[in-house]
Write a protein that holds these residues in place. Structure first.
Motif, mmCIF file in Angstrom:
data_model
loop_
_atom_site.group_PDB
_atom_site.id
_atom_site.type_symbol
_atom_site.label_atom_id
_atom_site.label_comp_id
_atom_site.label_asym_id
_atom_site.label_seq_id
_atom_site.Cartn_x
_atom_site.Cartn_y
_atom_site.Cartn_z
ATOM 1 N N LEU A 128 0.827 -1.217 0.000
ATOM 2 C CA LEU A 128 0.000 0.000 0.000
ATOM 3 C C LEU A 128 0.855 1.259 0.000
ATOM 4 C CD1 LEU A 128 -2.887 -0.970 2.430
ATOM 5 C CD2 LEU A 128 -3.020 -0.654 -0.046
ATOM 6 N N VAL A 130 -6.621 4.000 -2.111
ATOM 7 C CA VAL A 130 -5.422 3.553 -1.394
ATOM 8 C C VAL A 130 -5.386 4.180 0.001
ATOM 9 C CG1 VAL A 130 -2.895 3.608 -1.361
ATOM 10 C CG2 VAL A 130 -4.104 3.050 -3.475
ATOM 11 N N ALA A 187 -1.463 -1.949 -5.366
ATOM 12 C CA ALA A 187 -2.702 -1.881 -4.575
ATOM 13 C C ALA A 187 -3.477 -3.191 -4.685
ATOM 14 C CB ALA A 187 -3.563 -0.706 -5.030
#
Length: 158
Positions: free
Chosen positions: A44, A60, A100
């Motif tokens: 992330l 995100v 992601a």
């Protein structure tokens, strides 16, 4: 100016994506518990740096709010939203989206404490005249024969 921003963004993604690497290049192993949480957040962090100009920043940032083992199920739930986002056409944006998605899939596999298998076959090409290509390539799943691929590459200055 736009070229400088793209280069700066690519360098920032690379710097963060290096941290996102769950293991040294060309390694494969299982991760458990807190290791899984750390890897999800490393992915992330890599996605967040690249996503600034890529259209996935809001998703995100929501994912990053969930901490610890208890947050893995919530992070996993964002997989569909990330997939639906158009992240831009640049290599940096594509890499951010892949990181992601790798975070969401890793969280999905490990959310109930199950081990997560990650095969990292990332590599860096030799420097050319002014740049080199770094390719991040992961296979992530519950076992070596049940993985999904995540990959992306960017060029960075030598």
């Amino acid at each position: 100016m736009r070229g400088r921003l793209s280069t700066a963004a690519a360098a920032a993604v690379i710097a963060t994506a290096v941290v996102a690497s769950p293991a040294q290049a060309s390694t494969a192993r299982y991760y458990h518990g807190d290791e899984t949480v750390r890897i999800v957040h490393n992915f992330l962090n890599g996605a967040a740096v690249g996503s600034v100009t890529c259209g996935i920043t809001a998703v995100v940032n929501k994912m990053k709010k969930f901490k610890g083992k208890a947050g893995l199920a919530s992070i996993a739930a964002y997989s569909g939203e990330i997939s639906a986002k158009t992240a831009g056409t640049s290599a940096t944006c594509k890499l951010a989206k892949q990181l992601a998605l790798a975070a969401a899939w890793t969280a999905t596999v490990g959310r109930d404490g199950a081990p997560v298998f990650i095969d990292d076959s990332s590599h860096t090409d030799r420097c050319g005249i002014i740049s080199k290509k770094i390719t991040y390539s992961y296979r992530i799943g519950s076992s070596p024969d049940r993985t999904l691929p995540f990959s992306g590459s960017v060029k960075v200055p030598c």
